[in-house]
Design a protein around this motif. Structure first.
Motif, PDB file in Angstrom:
ATOM      1  N   LYS A   1       0.832  -1.206   0.000  1.00 62.27           N
ATOM      2  CA  LYS A   1       0.000   0.000   0.000  1.00 62.27           C
ATOM      3  C   LYS A   1       0.864   1.252   0.000  1.00 62.27           C
ATOM      4  O   LYS A   1       0.558   2.226  -0.686  1.00 62.27           O
ATOM      5  CB  LYS A   1      -0.941   0.003   1.201  1.00 62.27           C
ATOM      6  CG  LYS A   1      -2.127  -0.906   1.047  1.00 62.27           C
ATOM      7  CD  LYS A   1      -3.065  -0.813   2.236  1.00 62.27           C
ATOM      8  CE  LYS A   1      -4.278  -1.696   2.052  1.00 62.27           C
ATOM      9  NZ  LYS A   1      -5.202  -1.621   3.203  1.00 62.27           N
ATOM     10  N   SER A   2       1.955   1.250   0.784  1.00 64.96           N
ATOM     11  CA  SER A   2       2.829   2.426   0.802  1.00 64.96           C
ATOM     12  C   SER A   2       3.507   2.603  -0.556  1.00 64.96           C
ATOM     13  O   SER A   2       3.663   3.729  -1.034  1.00 64.96           O
ATOM     14  CB  SER A   2       3.865   2.321   1.916  1.00 64.96           C
ATOM     15  OG  SER A   2       4.790   1.293   1.649  1.00 64.96           O
ATOM     16  N   GLU A   3       3.890   1.501  -1.192  1.00 67.18           N
ATOM     17  CA  GLU A   3       4.490   1.597  -2.525  1.00 67.18           C
ATOM     18  C   GLU A   3       3.484   2.149  -3.534  1.00 67.18           C
ATOM     19  O   GLU A   3       3.841   2.949  -4.396  1.00 67.18           O
ATOM     20  CB  GLU A   3       4.998   0.229  -2.977  1.00 67.18           C
ATOM     21  CG  GLU A   3       6.259  -0.204  -2.272  1.00 67.18           C
ATOM     22  CD  GLU A   3       6.766  -1.545  -2.765  1.00 67.18           C
ATOM     23  OE1 GLU A   3       6.444  -1.938  -3.907  1.00 67.18           O
ATOM     24  OE2 GLU A   3       7.484  -2.204  -2.001  1.00 67.18           O
ATOM     25  N   ILE A   4       2.249   1.734  -3.418  1.00 65.81           N
ATOM     26  CA  ILE A   4       1.205   2.241  -4.320  1.00 65.81           C
ATOM     27  C   ILE A   4       1.056   3.741  -4.133  1.00 65.81           C
ATOM     28  O   ILE A   4       0.938   4.493  -5.113  1.00 65.81           O
ATOM     29  CB  ILE A   4      -0.130   1.507  -4.078  1.00 65.81           C
ATOM     30  CG1 ILE A   4      -0.053   0.098  -4.635  1.00 65.81           C
ATOM     31  CG2 ILE A   4      -1.291   2.260  -4.704  1.00 65.81           C
ATOM     32  CD1 ILE A   4      -1.251  -0.767  -4.296  1.00 65.81           C
ATOM     33  N   ARG A   5       1.052   4.199  -2.863  1.00 64.49           N
ATOM     34  CA  ARG A   5       0.940   5.642  -2.620  1.00 64.49           C
ATOM     35  C   ARG A   5       2.110   6.396  -3.254  1.00 64.49           C
ATOM     36  O   ARG A   5       1.924   7.445  -3.876  1.00 64.49           O
ATOM     37  CB  ARG A   5       0.897   5.923  -1.114  1.00 64.49           C
ATOM     38  CG  ARG A   5      -0.505   5.880  -0.562  1.00 64.49           C
ATOM     39  CD  ARG A   5      -0.544   6.356   0.873  1.00 64.49           C
ATOM     40  NE  ARG A   5      -0.975   5.224   1.681  1.00 64.49           N
ATOM     41  CZ  ARG A   5      -0.263   4.578   2.577  1.00 64.49           C
ATOM     42  NH1 ARG A   5       0.950   4.968   2.853  1.00 64.49           N
ATOM     43  NH2 ARG A   5      -0.740   3.543   3.213  1.00 64.49           N
ATOM     44  N   LYS A   6       3.331   5.853  -3.114  1.00 67.52           N
ATOM     45  CA  LYS A   6       4.509   6.496  -3.703  1.00 67.52           C
ATOM     46  C   LYS A   6       4.390   6.562  -5.216  1.00 67.52           C
ATOM     47  O   LYS A   6       4.660   7.602  -5.828  1.00 67.52           O
ATOM     48  CB  LYS A   6       5.777   5.724  -3.326  1.00 67.52           C
ATOM     49  CG  LYS A   6       6.203   5.887  -1.899  1.00 67.52           C
ATOM     50  CD  LYS A   6       7.439   5.058  -1.628  1.00 67.52           C
ATOM     51  CE  LYS A   6       7.790   5.045  -0.161  1.00 67.52           C
ATOM     52  NZ  LYS A   6       8.935   4.155   0.120  1.00 67.52           N
TER      53      LYS A   6
ATOM     54  N   LYS B   1       1.704   6.464  -7.037  1.00 69.09           N
ATOM     55  CA  LYS B   1       0.647   7.395  -7.436  1.00 69.09           C
ATOM     56  C   LYS B   1       1.142   8.832  -7.374  1.00 69.09           C
ATOM     57  O   LYS B   1       0.852   9.629  -8.269  1.00 69.09           O
ATOM     58  CB  LYS B   1      -0.588   7.222  -6.542  1.00 69.09           C
ATOM     59  CG  LYS B   1      -1.431   6.039  -6.899  1.00 69.09           C
ATOM     60  CD  LYS B   1      -2.680   5.969  -6.053  1.00 69.09           C
ATOM     61  CE  LYS B   1      -3.557   4.798  -6.457  1.00 69.09           C
ATOM     62  NZ  LYS B   1      -4.777   4.718  -5.649  1.00 69.09           N
ATOM     63  N   SER B   2       1.882   9.175  -6.322  1.00 75.60           N
ATOM     64  CA  SER B   2       2.385  10.546  -6.226  1.00 75.60           C
ATOM     65  C   SER B   2       3.396  10.818  -7.339  1.00 75.60           C
ATOM     66  O   SER B   2       3.404  11.897  -7.932  1.00 75.60           O
ATOM     67  CB  SER B   2       2.997  10.816  -4.853  1.00 75.60           C
ATOM     68  OG  SER B   2       4.170  10.050  -4.665  1.00 75.60           O
ATOM     69  N   GLN B   3       4.256   9.826  -7.641  1.00 76.55           N
ATOM     70  CA  GLN B   3       5.200   9.991  -8.746  1.00 76.55           C
ATOM     71  C   GLN B   3       4.452  10.161 -10.067  1.00 76.55           C
ATOM     72  O   GLN B   3       4.850  10.978 -10.902  1.00 76.55           O
ATOM     73  CB  GLN B   3       6.130   8.773  -8.846  1.00 76.55           C
ATOM     74  CG  GLN B   3       7.180   8.713  -7.768  1.00 76.55           C
ATOM     75  CD  GLN B   3       8.010   7.439  -7.867  1.00 76.55           C
ATOM     76  OE1 GLN B   3       7.648   6.494  -8.571  1.00 76.55           O
ATOM     77  NE2 GLN B   3       9.108   7.419  -7.135  1.00 76.55           N
ATOM     78  N   ASN B   4       3.399   9.413 -10.238  1.00 81.79           N
ATOM     79  CA  ASN B   4       2.606   9.509 -11.458  1.00 81.79           C
ATOM     80  C   ASN B   4       2.006  10.904 -11.598  1.00 81.79           C
ATOM     81  O   ASN B   4       2.023  11.484 -12.687  1.00 81.79           O
ATOM     82  CB  ASN B   4       1.508   8.443 -11.456  1.00 81.79           C
ATOM     83  CG  ASN B   4       0.766   8.378 -12.760  1.00 81.79           C
ATOM     84  OD1 ASN B   4       1.331   8.643 -13.817  1.00 81.79           O
ATOM     85  ND2 ASN B   4      -0.501   8.048 -12.699  1.00 81.79           N
ATOM     86  N   GLU B   5       1.476  11.442 -10.506  1.00 79.42           N
ATOM     87  CA  GLU B   5       0.904  12.791 -10.553  1.00 79.42           C
ATOM     88  C   GLU B   5       1.982  13.821 -10.911  1.00 79.42           C
ATOM     89  O   GLU B   5       1.736  14.718 -11.728  1.00 79.42           O
ATOM     90  CB  GLU B   5       0.270  13.136  -9.205  1.00 79.42           C
ATOM     91  CG  GLU B   5      -0.995  12.355  -8.915  1.00 79.42           C
ATOM     92  CD  GLU B   5      -1.500  12.564  -7.506  1.00 79.42           C
ATOM     93  OE1 GLU B   5      -0.904  13.374  -6.748  1.00 79.42           O
ATOM     94  OE2 GLU B   5      -2.498  11.917  -7.139  1.00 79.42           O
TER      95      GLU B   5
END
Length: 140
Positions: free
Chosen positions: A91-96, A98-102
């Motif tokens: 989940k923490s990797e997904i958050r990272k 997603k932020s990189q994607n944005e």
């Protein structure tokens, strides 16, 4: 009148059986015995079908088995903890990501705008170059 009386007697008998089953499940849990349908049949004298077909008792039986699962299967507890840790990490990797994607989407938009500006600038420079060539040719 007799029909209603028969239904009442049947319901009372069903309630009595359900109470026997609930007490047996509670006893097995308190004595740290493994809760199984076979064990309940031996203890109560009720049929196997009763434990499987009665939705209320089946739910209580399933809950008892679920709560007892950790006591009798230590491997499952370890696996569950490992899976929870893995889930937290993912989940923490997904958050990272997603932020990189944005960030990359924003950067892409900026670069697209800059690209358009540079294309316009190239066009103007090409026009100026043509004018210079024309003026040079006129001089000759």
């Amino acid at each position: 009148m007799k029909y209603d009386k028969m239904i009442e007697i049947t319901q009372a008998e069903s309630q009595r059986k359900m109470e026997i089953a609930r007490n047996a499940i509670a006893d097995m849990l308190s004595n740290m015995e493994r809760v199984t349908v076979a064990g309940l049949v031996r203890k109560t004298g009720l049929s196997r079908g009763f434990f499987y077909k009665n939705p209320t008792i089946r739910e209580e039986l399933d809950n008892a088995i679920r709560t007892q699962g950790a006591c009798y299967n230590p491997r499952q507890v370890i696996i569950d903890k490992a899976m929870n840790n893995t889930l937290i990490i993912l989940k923490s990797e997904i958050r990272k990501v997603k932020s990189q994607n944005e960030e990359l989407v924003l950067k892409n938009e900026e670069l697209s705008e800059r690209n358009e500006q540079l294309c316009k600038e190239i066009e103007t420079l090409k026009k100026q170059l043509k004018r210079k060539e024309v003026s040079l040719l006129k001089r000759l």
